[in-house]
Scaffold this motif. Sequence first.
Motif, PDB file in Angstrom:
ATOM      1  N   ARG A   1       0.830  -1.203   0.000  1.00  0.00           N
ATOM      2  CA  ARG A   1       0.000   0.000   0.000  1.00  0.00           C
ATOM      3  C   ARG A   1       0.871   1.262   0.000  1.00  0.00           C
ATOM      4  O   ARG A   1       1.788   1.379   0.801  1.00  0.00           O
ATOM      5  CB  ARG A   1      -0.922   0.021   1.212  1.00  0.00           C
ATOM      6  CG  ARG A   1      -1.985  -1.073   1.225  1.00  0.00           C
ATOM      7  CD  ARG A   1      -2.797  -0.998   2.486  1.00  0.00           C
ATOM      8  NE  ARG A   1      -1.955  -1.175   3.675  1.00  0.00           N
ATOM      9  CZ  ARG A   1      -2.370  -0.956   4.926  1.00  0.00           C
ATOM     10  NH1 ARG A   1      -3.607  -0.525   5.148  1.00  0.00           N
ATOM     11  NH2 ARG A   1      -1.558  -1.152   5.933  1.00  0.00           N
ATOM     12  N   ASN A   2       0.518   2.182  -0.889  1.00  0.00           N
ATOM     13  CA  ASN A   2       1.204   3.479  -0.966  1.00  0.00           C
ATOM     14  C   ASN A   2       2.716   3.313  -1.011  1.00  0.00           C
ATOM     15  O   ASN A   2       3.463   3.996  -0.294  1.00  0.00           O
ATOM     16  CB  ASN A   2       0.815   4.359   0.225  1.00  0.00           C
ATOM     17  CG  ASN A   2      -0.673   4.675   0.235  1.00  0.00           C
ATOM     18  OD1 ASN A   2      -1.280   4.903  -0.808  1.00  0.00           O
ATOM     19  ND2 ASN A   2      -1.258   4.676   1.431  1.00  0.00           N
ATOM     20  N   ALA A   3       3.176   2.405  -1.832  1.00  0.00           N
ATOM     21  CA  ALA A   3       4.609   2.152  -1.937  1.00  0.00           C
ATOM     22  C   ALA A   3       5.301   3.293  -2.670  1.00  0.00           C
ATOM     23  O   ALA A   3       4.773   3.839  -3.648  1.00  0.00           O
ATOM     24  CB  ALA A   3       4.858   0.830  -2.651  1.00  0.00           C
ATOM     25  N   LYS A   4       6.471   3.637  -2.194  1.00  0.00           N
ATOM     26  CA  LYS A   4       7.285   4.674  -2.810  1.00  0.00           C
ATOM     27  C   LYS A   4       8.728   4.184  -2.899  1.00  0.00           C
ATOM     28  O   LYS A   4       9.353   3.887  -1.877  1.00  0.00           O
ATOM     29  CB  LYS A   4       7.218   5.966  -1.990  1.00  0.00           C
ATOM     30  CG  LYS A   4       8.005   7.122  -2.603  1.00  0.00           C
ATOM     31  CD  LYS A   4       7.887   8.369  -1.737  1.00  0.00           C
ATOM     32  CE  LYS A   4       8.680   9.521  -2.357  1.00  0.00           C
ATOM     33  NZ  LYS A   4       8.586  10.758  -1.510  1.00  0.00           N
ATOM     34  N   ILE A   5       9.233   4.072  -4.104  1.00  0.00           N
ATOM     35  CA  ILE A   5      10.615   3.631  -4.306  1.00  0.00           C
ATOM     36  C   ILE A   5      11.541   4.823  -4.017  1.00  0.00           C
ATOM     37  O   ILE A   5      11.423   5.878  -4.652  1.00  0.00           O
ATOM     38  CB  ILE A   5      10.841   3.108  -5.728  1.00  0.00           C
ATOM     39  CG1 ILE A   5       9.809   2.011  -6.065  1.00  0.00           C
ATOM     40  CG2 ILE A   5      12.257   2.584  -5.885  1.00  0.00           C
ATOM     41  CD1 ILE A   5       9.865   0.800  -5.160  1.00  0.00           C
ATOM     42  N   LEU A   6      12.443   4.648  -3.080  1.00  0.00           N
ATOM     43  CA  LEU A   6      13.332   5.738  -2.668  1.00  0.00           C
ATOM     44  C   LEU A   6      14.709   5.654  -3.313  1.00  0.00           C
ATOM     45  O   LEU A   6      15.268   6.666  -3.734  1.00  0.00           O
ATOM     46  CB  LEU A   6      13.484   5.737  -1.141  1.00  0.00           C
ATOM     47  CG  LEU A   6      12.200   5.892  -0.321  1.00  0.00           C
ATOM     48  CD1 LEU A   6      12.522   5.832   1.170  1.00  0.00           C
ATOM     49  CD2 LEU A   6      11.489   7.194  -0.661  1.00  0.00           C
ATOM     50  N   VAL A   7      15.282   4.451  -3.365  1.00  0.00           N
ATOM     51  CA  VAL A   7      16.649   4.288  -3.861  1.00  0.00           C
ATOM     52  C   VAL A   7      16.720   3.027  -4.711  1.00  0.00           C
ATOM     53  O   VAL A   7      16.227   1.968  -4.304  1.00  0.00           O
ATOM     54  CB  VAL A   7      17.673   4.182  -2.708  1.00  0.00           C
ATOM     55  CG1 VAL A   7      19.086   4.006  -3.260  1.00  0.00           C
ATOM     56  CG2 VAL A   7      17.599   5.402  -1.792  1.00  0.00           C
ATOM     57  N   VAL A   8      17.334   3.148  -5.875  1.00  0.00           N
ATOM     58  CA  VAL A   8      17.720   2.001  -6.704  1.00  0.00           C
ATOM     59  C   VAL A   8      19.109   2.324  -7.234  1.00  0.00           C
ATOM     60  O   VAL A   8      19.272   3.271  -8.009  1.00  0.00           O
ATOM     61  CB  VAL A   8      16.739   1.742  -7.862  1.00  0.00           C
ATOM     62  CG1 VAL A   8      17.229   0.559  -8.695  1.00  0.00           C
ATOM     63  CG2 VAL A   8      15.335   1.485  -7.347  1.00  0.00           C
ATOM     64  N   GLU A   9      20.103   1.555  -6.831  1.00  0.00           N
ATOM     65  CA  GLU A   9      21.464   1.887  -7.241  1.00  0.00           C
ATOM     66  C   GLU A   9      22.337   0.638  -7.301  1.00  0.00           C
ATOM     67  O   GLU A   9      22.089  -0.357  -6.609  1.00  0.00           O
ATOM     68  CB  GLU A   9      22.085   2.901  -6.274  1.00  0.00           C
ATOM     69  CG  GLU A   9      22.230   2.399  -4.855  1.00  0.00           C
ATOM     70  CD  GLU A   9      22.852   3.440  -3.938  1.00  0.00           C
ATOM     71  OE1 GLU A   9      23.147   4.559  -4.406  1.00  0.00           O
ATOM     72  OE2 GLU A   9      23.048   3.143  -2.745  1.00  0.00           O
ATOM     73  N   ASP A  10      23.349   0.730  -8.144  1.00  0.00           N
ATOM     74  CA  ASP A  10      24.357  -0.319  -8.221  1.00  0.00           C
ATOM     75  C   ASP A  10      25.471  -0.008  -7.219  1.00  0.00           C
ATOM     76  O   ASP A  10      25.938   1.134  -7.129  1.00  0.00           O
ATOM     77  CB  ASP A  10      24.943  -0.389  -9.629  1.00  0.00           C
ATOM     78  CG  ASP A  10      23.934  -0.885 -10.653  1.00  0.00           C
ATOM     79  OD1 ASP A  10      23.050  -1.677 -10.277  1.00  0.00           O
ATOM     80  OD2 ASP A  10      24.025  -0.459 -11.824  1.00  0.00           O
ATOM     81  N   THR A  11      25.886  -1.006  -6.477  1.00  0.00           N
ATOM     82  CA  THR A  11      26.957  -0.856  -5.504  1.00  0.00           C
ATOM     83  C   THR A  11      28.005  -1.943  -5.771  1.00  0.00           C
ATOM     84  O   THR A  11      27.745  -2.902  -6.507  1.00  0.00           O
ATOM     85  CB  THR A  11      26.438  -1.000  -4.060  1.00  0.00           C
ATOM     86  OG1 THR A  11      26.165  -2.383  -3.786  1.00  0.00           O
ATOM     87  CG2 THR A  11      25.168  -0.183  -3.858  1.00  0.00           C
ATOM     88  N   PRO A  12      29.191  -1.809  -5.196  1.00  0.00           N
ATOM     89  CA  PRO A  12      30.187  -2.881  -5.354  1.00  0.00           C
ATOM     90  C   PRO A  12      29.735  -4.215  -4.774  1.00  0.00           C
ATOM     91  O   PRO A  12      30.351  -5.251  -5.049  1.00  0.00           O
ATOM     92  CB  PRO A  12      31.403  -2.332  -4.593  1.00  0.00           C
ATOM     93  CG  PRO A  12      31.207  -0.854  -4.552  1.00  0.00           C
ATOM     94  CD  PRO A  12      29.727  -0.649  -4.469  1.00  0.00           C
ATOM     95  N   TYR A  13      28.657  -4.200  -3.989  1.00  0.00           N
ATOM     96  CA  TYR A  13      28.209  -5.416  -3.316  1.00  0.00           C
ATOM     97  C   TYR A  13      26.946  -5.996  -3.950  1.00  0.00           C
ATOM     98  O   TYR A  13      26.459  -7.038  -3.520  1.00  0.00           O
ATOM     99  CB  TYR A  13      27.928  -5.105  -1.842  1.00  0.00           C
ATOM    100  CG  TYR A  13      29.031  -4.310  -1.190  1.00  0.00           C
ATOM    101  CD1 TYR A  13      30.211  -4.922  -0.792  1.00  0.00           C
ATOM    102  CD2 TYR A  13      28.901  -2.932  -1.020  1.00  0.00           C
ATOM    103  CE1 TYR A  13      31.239  -4.184  -0.217  1.00  0.00           C
ATOM    104  CE2 TYR A  13      29.925  -2.188  -0.432  1.00  0.00           C
ATOM    105  CZ  TYR A  13      31.080  -2.818  -0.041  1.00  0.00           C
ATOM    106  OH  TYR A  13      32.097  -2.086   0.528  1.00  0.00           O
ATOM    107  N   GLY A  14      26.405  -5.331  -4.959  1.00  0.00           N
ATOM    108  CA  GLY A  14      25.192  -5.784  -5.612  1.00  0.00           C
ATOM    109  C   GLY A  14      24.263  -4.611  -5.867  1.00  0.00           C
ATOM    110  O   GLY A  14      24.616  -3.443  -5.645  1.00  0.00           O
TER     111      GLY A  14
END
Length: 216
Positions: free
Chosen positions: A131-144
């Motif tokens: 419910r009322n989902a909001k994506i805050l961060v999507v990023e590539d990191t050295p760990y995945g």
Amino acid sequence: MGHLLPQLASIPTIANVPVHQQWPRPILPKPTILPTLLSLALSATLTSPFPSLAIPSLNSPPSSLTTPFAQSKTLLTGLENGKIRPCPATNPGCVSTNPMSSSFAFPWMIPENYSDNAIQKLEEAILKTQRNAKILVVEDTPYGQYLQAEVDGGFSRDVIEFLVKGDVVAYRAVAKKVTYVYPFTTSIGDSKGQEERMKRIMDQLGWYAPSFDSMD
């Protein structure tokens, strides 16, 4: 006996002797010992290496008391040393794949035929099931690949975090607000509710999680 009286009367007394002829009277030292001791004590206190002996400044702020309620006001998110964080000890409304958590869950496994665009599929599953989902961060990191989202929780908003590395998905679901029952200092939370939330996302994706029963 009467002839002795003149002799006694002729004995000089200090009252009859002129002041300049009286013997010197002893001069007593001034009481300087106490101020000296106080000065030494103050000097030792100010230069003491021990904090307990130091005189507190009038401008120094009062020491803050660290309580579970105060600790629960700050929720740290993001990776910690390249891993999903464990559940905070003061937050029972949490589940995490970090083995340091009291509410531990197994990481998810991605089947081979579901591995393409895993982070995108995960984002879509969150938006469909929460419910009322909001994506805050999507990023590539050295760990995945790391994803963080905010969704409606039982008392306020919850934070869900994922780390996708190959075919393994580590995660944490945690309530942003910790509720305490007055006047007790024990917090209440629903880790089972967080487990059910994550299961809905996993089922939507068609992924799976190992269990202790499957290891027998």
